[in-house]
Design a protein around this motif. Sequence first.
Motif, PDB file in Angstrom:
ATOM      1  N   GLY A 118      23.182  10.613  56.661  1.00 17.08           N
ATOM      2  CA  GLY A 118      21.686   9.804  56.377  1.00 17.08           C
ATOM      3  C   GLY A 118      22.231   8.682  55.869  1.00 17.08           C
ATOM      4  O   GLY A 118      21.890   7.425  56.632  1.00 17.08           O
ATOM      5  N   PHE A 153      21.342  16.507  58.467  1.00 12.56           N
ATOM      6  CA  PHE A 153      21.860  15.381  57.670  1.00 12.56           C
ATOM      7  C   PHE A 153      22.637  15.622  56.693  1.00 12.56           C
ATOM      8  O   PHE A 153      22.476  16.678  55.616  1.00 12.56           O
ATOM      9  N   GLU A 180      23.437  13.860  53.239  1.00 17.60           N
ATOM     10  CA  GLU A 180      22.961  12.945  52.580  1.00 17.60           C
ATOM     11  C   GLU A 180      23.881  12.698  51.331  1.00 17.60           C
ATOM     12  O   GLU A 180      23.335  12.399  50.036  1.00 17.60           O
ATOM     13  N   VAL A 210      16.612  10.433  54.003  1.00 19.17           N
ATOM     14  CA  VAL A 210      15.742  11.090  54.616  1.00 19.17           C
ATOM     15  C   VAL A 210      14.615  11.499  54.259  1.00 19.17           C
ATOM     16  O   VAL A 210      13.350  11.468  55.003  1.00 19.17           O
ATOM     17  N   ILE A 212      10.270  17.671  53.560  1.00 19.64           N
ATOM     18  CA  ILE A 212      11.277  18.418  54.450  1.00 19.64           C
ATOM     19  C   ILE A 212      10.397  19.072  55.318  1.00 19.64           C
ATOM     20  O   ILE A 212       9.347  19.752  54.940  1.00 19.64           O
ATOM     21  N   THR A 262      14.587  20.983  59.951  1.00 22.09           N
ATOM     22  CA  THR A 262      15.545  19.629  59.345  1.00 22.09           C
ATOM     23  C   THR A 262      16.154  20.618  58.256  1.00 22.09           C
ATOM     24  O   THR A 262      15.649  21.643  57.530  1.00 22.09           O
ATOM     25  N   ILE A 300      19.357  19.870  55.089  1.00 23.29           N
ATOM     26  CA  ILE A 300      19.900  18.498  54.801  1.00 23.29           C
ATOM     27  C   ILE A 300      21.193  19.199  53.768  1.00 23.29           C
ATOM     28  O   ILE A 300      20.818  20.119  52.828  1.00 23.29           O
ATOM     29  N   THR A 316      23.958  17.966  50.745  1.00 26.23           N
ATOM     30  CA  THR A 316      24.139  16.872  49.881  1.00 26.23           C
ATOM     31  C   THR A 316      25.619  17.188  49.019  1.00 26.23           C
ATOM     32  O   THR A 316      25.687  18.457  48.728  1.00 26.23           O
TER      33      THR A 316
END
Lengths: 404, 404
Positions: A188, A214, A216, A231, A238, A242, A244, A246
């Motif tokens: 991201g 992504f 992030e 994002v 969300i 997708t 994510i 992190t």
Amino acid sequence: MHVYQNIKKSAQISTAFWDVMSQAGLLDIVVDGLGPGQHRTRAGGHEFVNMSSYSYLGLDAHPALVRAAAETVLSVGALNTSTARSRVRFSVLEDAEAALSDLFNVEAVTVASAAAAAWCALPLLASGLFTDNQPPLMVFDKNAHFCLNAMKAAVGDETEVVTIAHNDIDALESLCKQHPLVAYVADGVYSTGGQAPVTELLRLQDQYGLFLFFDEAHGTSTLGANGRGLVLEEMGEINDRTLIITSLNKGFGASGGAVFLGRKGRSKERRDFALRNGGPLMWSQRINTAGLGAILASAELHRTDELTTLQRRLRENEDLFDSLVDTAQRHDGLPIRFIKIGSEDQTVRMAQDLFANGFYASPIFFPIIGRGNAGLRLMLRANMTTAEIEEFCSLLKTLQDKHA
Amino acid sequence: MHVYQNIKKSAQISTAFWDVMSQAGLLDIVVDGLGPGQHRTRAGGHEFVNMSSYSYLGLDAHPALVRAAAETVLSVGALNTSTARSRVRFSVLEDAEAALSDLFNVEAVTVASAAAAAWCALPLLASGLFTDNQPPLMVFDKNAHFCLNAMKAAVGDETEVVTIAHNDIDALESLCKQHPLVAYVADGVYSTGGQAPVTELLRLQDQYGLFLFFDEAHGTSTLGANGRGLVLEEMGEINDRTLIITSLNKGFGASGGAVFLGRKGRSKERRDFALRNGGPLMWSQRINTAGLGAILASAELHRTDELTTLQRRLRENEDLFDSLVDTAQRHDGLPIRFIKIGSEDQTVRMAQDLFANGFYASPIFFPIIGRGNAGLRLMLRANMTTAEIEEFCSLLKTLQDKHA
């Protein structure tokens, strides 16, 4: 062989960088903490401000988080359950994942680091388990973080892998037109500066059903409402195409990493797939109870005005810095700045002088970036004082003149 | 594609196991700790003894370790330095690695888990960086832990990979005869029971220069002088053709994992290679300061008579158990026992009845082991009381008759 990596070759290429850094005294600095981004070296007692700390909101030394970490270990009476989490887990793990899921309106599972989150999620995505058993073509951004790239071999054992140039939307769209199902793997916010073109990527998602993955690690906490990151801020919430991952260290100020699997309360199947087949989620260590306590405290803080205040202070510090020093990242709304110097020798000498004057700024050069493009990578923080930024920028100018 | 793994297929195969376990109430048990291997469920307040905990010496709830974890977070004032460890790291990380290195007379580096240690060390070994730039033929034991197997794709991108039957010394010797350089990847103590034939492996090392890579997650602390584990106990001390990874959670009672790179003070080159090219060691999170504090306290405990006493108690509990219940692992000197039941239905019903009567025993069946070979995996602990073991074994017999 050597389709994805060549460790021996990259080790040979990078040796010079490490040796120069080591000889310059810019590696292996052993310190004790002095509070907000300040350290004292164990050998010599030299005090300095860390200008390259990824604790963007200064939460790593926040008293409430530190206290929660200590208190949780004591109240649980152990660091871990000593059994696979799928079987027996502590309430505090359940609570920490519920708090994260609530905070970001996602289905969150936690692992020991963002890299473990990549290890968990990328092969699963590649296998087709998240896309109705159809393995997607996996397209990696060239600049995606090392921990994503390191998974290419495992991903390539499940499906086809392609790497495209950084933020190359045209190349990505062309692949979307050629393949029935494409997944794009990117950061991201890039640790080297800049960000993913999220608006454009969402257009491709709408148009072609592009799946987005992504990292992030540098966006969470730093950006967006309640620190939901770059994002999620742009997406609103969300969606089911997708994923994510992190870090819960970095901006978030606690420990470990997380995978956001989909929408809260609507991702039971994905959660089961991940917990039953997701590598580190199945057999590796959980975040210890200290880290989980800090996650709970940080999630609570993310719901308060304090978070908004810290994000605003970070923006003010970015503006102050940008008013004093020009970089390619000026006013980009992100906290990472790259001071391009060019010569590697000059970069090292500048970093040494800065350090002697009380500032650690991280030198970056080949092979991390191209030859002749060396410079200093800075990470601005909410808990830098105006005086620290002004002094650093002034010193930077003096040294740039001196070493020019 | 699917040379090393097929996640979609293995997910399909294992779904039934997970669904049965879940419906039987033997998964997702959320608890609070009650001290030595005892838990209380959050929903319902049901109290039980964990008969499948890998905290073999009971160190996970040791007051000195728990206290050290909490105190270290508070005294450092942060969970992490928020900068790559190669650049700036806390004294407590330096101290924890020095304590481990001293304790086991090795060059120890730490990472967030044993799986991260595998990720760090296996591709490096495969690349040839530890063997004078000659990539070895990498031979995996079929039963090597999942986290080692999961690295096969990355390893296979660096060199040739072969998998042989469990503990098949003849096959390994034959490969040693055919190839100039072979590395063997195995567990010291297998989580499913049994151990590596270390004496035979050392003979192959002497004879052919075989490189040995062991995962000692279940051997460290449990076995050997100062808890140095099965492999180091048999070797006397580590040599330069051996790498060991381990967990610092499990028996050791703290957090994270470690790579033992070679002999203490004589492995500087390997240490540099690992820190500069070793994936998670370069960019992933360190063990947080709570975990590092617990490592320091545990390393200290490993030097005392308390460690010897705990190891002796564990042996006594193994003997007591073996006098009451017959298993294939009887008197093997290791703490893992497998109660073979055969039928999967019967195994689940036994586990349910045991749990209702206050004991969690972990059911294992296909695809973890072959069909029709289901049973319960037990892990004995030093801090189980005689009464707990006797009651469990008596209950086991009653239930075996009932469900026969």
